[in-house]
Write a protein that holds these residues in place. Structure first.
Motif, PDB file in Angstrom:
ATOM      1  N   ALA A 291       0.825  -1.215   0.000  1.00  0.00           N
ATOM      2  CA  ALA A 291       0.000   0.000   0.000  1.00  0.00           C
ATOM      3  C   ALA A 291       0.852   1.255   0.000  1.00  0.00           C
ATOM      4  O   ALA A 291       0.410   2.312  -0.451  1.00  0.00           O
ATOM      5  CB  ALA A 291      -0.932   0.009   1.215  1.00  0.00           C
ATOM      6  N   GLN A 292       2.081   1.145   0.472  1.00  0.00           N
ATOM      7  CA  GLN A 292       3.005   2.283   0.474  1.00  0.00           C
ATOM      8  C   GLN A 292       3.850   2.324  -0.808  1.00  0.00           C
ATOM      9  O   GLN A 292       4.741   3.147  -0.921  1.00  0.00           O
ATOM     10  CB  GLN A 292       3.938   2.206   1.696  1.00  0.00           C
ATOM     11  N   GLY A 293       3.556   1.411  -1.737  1.00  0.00           N
ATOM     12  CA  GLY A 293       4.279   1.403  -3.004  1.00  0.00           C
ATOM     13  C   GLY A 293       5.644   0.741  -2.936  1.00  0.00           C
ATOM     14  O   GLY A 293       6.475   0.932  -3.819  1.00  0.00           O
ATOM     15  N   GLN A 294       5.883  -0.052  -1.913  1.00  0.00           N
ATOM     16  CA  GLN A 294       7.167  -0.735  -1.745  1.00  0.00           C
ATOM     17  C   GLN A 294       7.017  -2.195  -2.172  1.00  0.00           C
ATOM     18  O   GLN A 294       7.057  -3.116  -1.361  1.00  0.00           O
ATOM     19  CB  GLN A 294       7.627  -0.627  -0.296  1.00  0.00           C
ATOM     20  N   SER A 295       6.857  -2.395  -3.486  1.00  0.00           N
ATOM     21  CA  SER A 295       6.543  -3.725  -4.013  1.00  0.00           C
ATOM     22  C   SER A 295       7.610  -4.766  -3.718  1.00  0.00           C
ATOM     23  O   SER A 295       7.290  -5.908  -3.383  1.00  0.00           O
ATOM     24  CB  SER A 295       6.307  -3.648  -5.521  1.00  0.00           C
ATOM     25  N   THR A 296       8.866  -4.406  -3.855  1.00  0.00           N
ATOM     26  CA  THR A 296       9.936  -5.375  -3.625  1.00  0.00           C
ATOM     27  C   THR A 296       9.925  -5.879  -2.183  1.00  0.00           C
ATOM     28  O   THR A 296       9.996  -7.080  -1.928  1.00  0.00           O
ATOM     29  CB  THR A 296      11.314  -4.742  -3.959  1.00  0.00           C
ATOM     30  N   GLN A 297       9.798  -4.935  -1.251  1.00  0.00           N
ATOM     31  CA  GLN A 297       9.755  -5.316   0.155  1.00  0.00           C
ATOM     32  C   GLN A 297       8.458  -6.072   0.479  1.00  0.00           C
ATOM     33  O   GLN A 297       8.465  -6.994   1.293  1.00  0.00           O
ATOM     34  CB  GLN A 297       9.883  -4.088   1.068  1.00  0.00           C
ATOM     35  N   ALA A 298       7.367  -5.684  -0.177  1.00  0.00           N
ATOM     36  CA  ALA A 298       6.089  -6.370   0.040  1.00  0.00           C
ATOM     37  C   ALA A 298       6.194  -7.815  -0.417  1.00  0.00           C
ATOM     38  O   ALA A 298       5.737  -8.729   0.284  1.00  0.00           O
ATOM     39  CB  ALA A 298       4.967  -5.648  -0.707  1.00  0.00           C
ATOM     40  N   ARG A 299       6.787  -8.028  -1.576  1.00  0.00           N
ATOM     41  CA  ARG A 299       6.964  -9.396  -2.093  1.00  0.00           C
ATOM     42  C   ARG A 299       7.819 -10.217  -1.127  1.00  0.00           C
ATOM     43  O   ARG A 299       7.491 -11.360  -0.820  1.00  0.00           O
ATOM     44  CB  ARG A 299       7.600  -9.369  -3.471  1.00  0.00           C
ATOM     45  N   ALA A 300       8.899  -9.625  -0.631  1.00  0.00           N
ATOM     46  CA  ALA A 300       9.781 -10.345   0.294  1.00  0.00           C
ATOM     47  C   ALA A 300       9.027 -10.720   1.581  1.00  0.00           C
ATOM     48  O   ALA A 300       9.162 -11.839   2.089  1.00  0.00           O
ATOM     49  CB  ALA A 300      11.008  -9.501   0.617  1.00  0.00           C
TER      50      ALA A 300
END
Length: 169
Positions: free
Chosen positions: A108-117
């Motif tokens: 939701a904060q636009g941090q896709s890489t960290q979200a995926r991890a």
């Protein structure tokens, strides 16, 4: 109950004791009323309730997790992230649901890489999170969270999930 007590034969013949009992009872009722009114403020919202719980028991994983979710729902994402990271720390990083919530917050904060991890980590810890609908059926997850998690699972490629060799998620 107080009426029965004040009307008791042993107290009826003792006016001083009866007066003291009545005054004591009125003071107790007033204190209970004030306490109840103060607690109502805490129960006014999920955020207030969990903030109170977390402040009274800062070592509680449940309180930290409980605070993170309503903060996320309210759009207070940096605070939600902080609460969920605290829950992860308190839980030793071994609770898949907390990692999944962190993934939702980060996405939701636009941090896709960290979200995926974070999502991969959640599935490594608890592969059952790959089927949010089943979690709802078993009453282990609320439907709105399950729907958001399903969208996040669909957003990322299936190849990323730990159990993708077992025929999907």
């Amino acid at each position: 109950m107080v009426g029965c007590l004040l009307d008791a034969a042993w107290l009826a013949d003792r006016p001083t004791a009866r007066r003291r009992t009545l005054i004591s009872t009125m003071v107790a009722i007033a204190l209970l009323y004030l306490t109840s009114t103060q607690r109502q403020k805490v129960r006014a919202s999920a955020i207030a309730l969990w903030e109170d719980s977390a402040s009274k028991n800062p070592a509680s994983v449940t309180a930290a997790t409980g605070l993170g979710e309503p903060l996320r729902e309210a759009g207070r994402l940096p605070e939600a992230e902080q609460a969920i990271r605290e829950a992860i720390r308190l839980g030793g990083g071994n609770r898949g649901d907390d990692w999944a919530t962190l993934a939702l917050i980060l996405d939701a904060q636009g941090q896709s890489t960290q979200a995926r991890a974070a999502l991969v980590k959640s599935l490594q810890i608890d592969p059952r999170l790959a089927d949010p609908a089943a979690r709802v059926k078993s009453l282990a997850m609320e439907r709105p969270i399950a729907e958001e998690l399903r969208k996040l699972l669909d957003k990322f490629a299936e190849r990323d999930w730990p159990d993708s060799k077992k025929g999907g998620y």
